[in-house]
Design a protein around this motif. Structure first.
Motif, PDB file in Angstrom:
ATOM      1  N   GLN A   3     -18.750   3.801 -27.040  1.00 50.50           N
ATOM      2  CA  GLN A   3     -18.847   3.811 -28.489  1.00 50.50           C
ATOM      3  C   GLN A   3     -19.460   2.509 -28.950  1.00 50.50           C
ATOM      4  O   GLN A   3     -18.891   1.434 -28.747  1.00 50.50           O
ATOM      5  CB  GLN A   3     -17.473   3.989 -29.130  1.00 50.50           C
ATOM      6  CG  GLN A   3     -17.500   3.990 -30.653  1.00 50.50           C
ATOM      7  CD  GLN A   3     -18.278   5.173 -31.212  1.00 50.50           C
ATOM      8  OE1 GLN A   3     -17.994   6.320 -30.915  1.00 50.50           O
ATOM      9  NE2 GLN A   3     -19.290   4.870 -32.017  1.00 50.50           N
ATOM     10  N   ALA A   4     -20.615   2.613 -29.567  1.00 48.11           N
ATOM     11  CA  ALA A   4     -21.270   1.439 -30.127  1.00 48.11           C
ATOM     12  C   ALA A   4     -20.791   1.247 -31.563  1.00 48.11           C
ATOM     13  O   ALA A   4     -20.551   2.206 -32.293  1.00 48.11           O
ATOM     14  CB  ALA A   4     -22.785   1.612 -30.095  1.00 48.11           C
ATOM     15  N   SER A   5     -20.669  -0.003 -31.963  1.00 51.38           N
ATOM     16  CA  SER A   5     -20.276  -0.330 -33.325  1.00 51.38           C
ATOM     17  C   SER A   5     -20.872  -1.673 -33.703  1.00 51.38           C
ATOM     18  O   SER A   5     -21.445  -2.375 -32.859  1.00 51.38           O
ATOM     19  CB  SER A   5     -18.747  -0.377 -33.445  1.00 51.38           C
ATOM     20  OG  SER A   5     -18.214  -1.386 -32.610  1.00 51.38           O
ATOM     21  N   GLY A   6     -20.724  -2.022 -34.959  1.00 50.06           N
ATOM     22  CA  GLY A   6     -21.190  -3.315 -35.424  1.00 50.06           C
ATOM     23  C   GLY A   6     -22.477  -3.281 -36.206  1.00 50.06           C
ATOM     24  O   GLY A   6     -22.924  -4.310 -36.716  1.00 50.06           O
ATOM     25  N   GLY A   7     -23.081  -2.119 -36.298  1.00 45.69           N
ATOM     26  CA  GLY A   7     -24.282  -2.005 -37.107  1.00 45.69           C
ATOM     27  C   GLY A   7     -23.960  -2.116 -38.581  1.00 45.69           C
ATOM     28  O   GLY A   7     -22.795  -2.135 -38.985  1.00 45.69           O
ATOM     29  N   GLY A   8     -24.996  -2.197 -39.377  1.00 46.54           N
ATOM     30  CA  GLY A   8     -24.798  -2.301 -40.810  1.00 46.54           C
ATOM     31  C   GLY A   8     -26.058  -2.769 -41.487  1.00 46.54           C
ATOM     32  O   GLY A   8     -27.143  -2.775 -40.881  1.00 46.54           O
ATOM     33  N   GLY A  13     -33.892 -11.895 -41.267  1.00 47.80           N
ATOM     34  CA  GLY A  13     -33.520 -13.248 -40.877  1.00 47.80           C
ATOM     35  C   GLY A  13     -32.056 -13.394 -40.511  1.00 47.80           C
ATOM     36  O   GLY A  13     -31.649 -14.428 -39.965  1.00 47.80           O
ATOM     37  N   GLY A  14     -31.278 -12.368 -40.809  1.00 45.74           N
ATOM     38  CA  GLY A  14     -29.856 -12.418 -40.518  1.00 45.74           C
ATOM     39  C   GLY A  14     -29.530 -12.035 -39.092  1.00 45.74           C
ATOM     40  O   GLY A  14     -30.429 -11.811 -38.258  1.00 45.74           O
ATOM     41  N   SER A  15     -28.241 -11.932 -38.832  1.00 46.74           N
ATOM     42  CA  SER A  15     -27.761 -11.657 -37.470  1.00 46.74           C
ATOM     43  C   SER A  15     -26.723 -10.548 -37.496  1.00 46.74           C
ATOM     44  O   SER A  15     -26.035 -10.333 -38.498  1.00 46.74           O
ATOM     45  CB  SER A  15     -27.124 -12.910 -36.869  1.00 46.74           C
ATOM     46  OG  SER A  15     -28.052 -13.972 -36.785  1.00 46.74           O
ATOM     47  N   LEU A  16     -26.630  -9.880 -36.374  1.00 48.46           N
ATOM     48  CA  LEU A  16     -25.589  -8.882 -36.168  1.00 48.46           C
ATOM     49  C   LEU A  16     -25.122  -8.961 -34.726  1.00 48.46           C
ATOM     50  O   LEU A  16     -25.905  -9.309 -33.833  1.00 48.46           O
ATOM     51  CB  LEU A  16     -26.110  -7.463 -36.430  1.00 48.46           C
ATOM     52  CG  LEU A  16     -26.173  -6.961 -37.860  1.00 48.46           C
ATOM     53  CD1 LEU A  16     -26.804  -5.572 -37.876  1.00 48.46           C
ATOM     54  CD2 LEU A  16     -24.805  -6.933 -38.508  1.00 48.46           C
ATOM     55  N   ARG A  17     -23.885  -8.611 -34.523  1.00 48.15           N
ATOM     56  CA  ARG A  17     -23.364  -8.501 -33.164  1.00 48.15           C
ATOM     57  C   ARG A  17     -22.866  -7.075 -32.953  1.00 48.15           C
ATOM     58  O   ARG A  17     -21.914  -6.640 -33.611  1.00 48.15           O
ATOM     59  CB  ARG A  17     -22.216  -9.478 -32.936  1.00 48.15           C
ATOM     60  CG  ARG A  17     -21.769  -9.538 -31.469  1.00 48.15           C
ATOM     61  CD  ARG A  17     -20.486 -10.325 -31.320  1.00 48.15           C
ATOM     62  NE  ARG A  17     -20.236 -10.711 -29.942  1.00 48.15           N
ATOM     63  CZ  ARG A  17     -19.011 -10.905 -29.447  1.00 48.15           C
ATOM     64  NH1 ARG A  17     -17.951 -10.757 -30.229  1.00 48.15           N
ATOM     65  NH2 ARG A  17     -18.851 -11.261 -28.187  1.00 48.15           N
ATOM     66  N   VAL A 117     -28.539   0.133 -37.568  1.00 53.06           N
ATOM     67  CA  VAL A 117     -28.870  -1.201 -38.056  1.00 53.06           C
ATOM     68  C   VAL A 117     -29.954  -1.063 -39.111  1.00 53.06           C
ATOM     69  O   VAL A 117     -31.017  -0.513 -38.838  1.00 53.06           O
ATOM     70  CB  VAL A 117     -29.342  -2.109 -36.908  1.00 53.06           C
ATOM     71  CG1 VAL A 117     -29.866  -3.430 -37.451  1.00 53.06           C
ATOM     72  CG2 VAL A 117     -28.207  -2.356 -35.918  1.00 53.06           C
ATOM     73  N   THR A 118     -29.659  -1.554 -40.290  1.00 51.26           N
ATOM     74  CA  THR A 118     -30.610  -1.523 -41.399  1.00 51.26           C
ATOM     75  C   THR A 118     -30.920  -2.951 -41.798  1.00 51.26           C
ATOM     76  O   THR A 118     -30.007  -3.745 -42.029  1.00 51.26           O
ATOM     77  CB  THR A 118     -30.031  -0.749 -42.597  1.00 51.26           C
ATOM     78  OG1 THR A 118     -29.662   0.562 -42.168  1.00 51.26           O
ATOM     79  CG2 THR A 118     -31.071  -0.640 -43.699  1.00 51.26           C
ATOM     80  N   VAL A 119     -32.196  -3.272 -41.883  1.00 50.66           N
ATOM     81  CA  VAL A 119     -32.623  -4.622 -42.240  1.00 50.66           C
ATOM     82  C   VAL A 119     -33.415  -4.558 -43.522  1.00 50.66           C
ATOM     83  O   VAL A 119     -34.432  -3.859 -43.592  1.00 50.66           O
ATOM     84  CB  VAL A 119     -33.462  -5.262 -41.120  1.00 50.66           C
ATOM     85  CG1 VAL A 119     -33.821  -6.703 -41.481  1.00 50.66           C
ATOM     86  CG2 VAL A 119     -32.706  -5.213 -39.796  1.00 50.66           C
TER      87      VAL A 119
END
Length: 121
Positions: A3-8, A13-17, A117-119
């Motif tokens: 199960q992948a999670s942590g997107g948003g 220029g920002g970061s995600l884990r 993941v939305t940028v």
């Protein structure tokens, strides 16, 4: 299962884990890969890590902005993404296989549901 999670939603220029949690399998027996797929595009290899974490691989176009890691004690793997660009927008999937490989031709045997993941620019 994976199960992948942590997107948003994140600004350019920002970061995600991203996190990949395994259940029903011992992740330490598996290499873990991250892939992504943007709308209308083919699935793309992002990164992979061998079972011990001693070897990591990155897509050439993404290297330098990513860090893949794993915590076998927690049965999890991670993908840290920095300096995100609008072209990084995609659904990101984690996958696992007992054979460690890399590249978009690699199709691991176990896949999880993706995380979006939305940028924004």
């Amino acid at each position: 299962q994976l199960q992948a999670s942590g997107g948003g939603l994140v600004q350019a220029g920002g970061s995600l884990r991203l996190s990949c949690a395994a259940s029903g399998l011992s992740l330490m027996d598996y290499a873990v890969g991250w892939f992504r797929q943007a709308p209308g595009k083919d699935r793309e290899f992002v990164s992979s890590i061998n079972w011990s974490g001693s070897r990591t691989y990155y897509a050439d176009t993404l290297e330098g902005r990513l860090t893949i890691s794993r915590d076998n004690a927690k049965n999890m793997a991670f993908l840290e993404m920095n300096s995100l660009k609008t072209e990084d927008m995609a659904v990101y999937y984690c996958a696992a296989d007992q054979v460690s490989k890399y590249g978009s031709s690699w199709y691991p045997g176990s896949w999880g549901q993706g995380t979006l993941v939305t940028v924004s620019s």
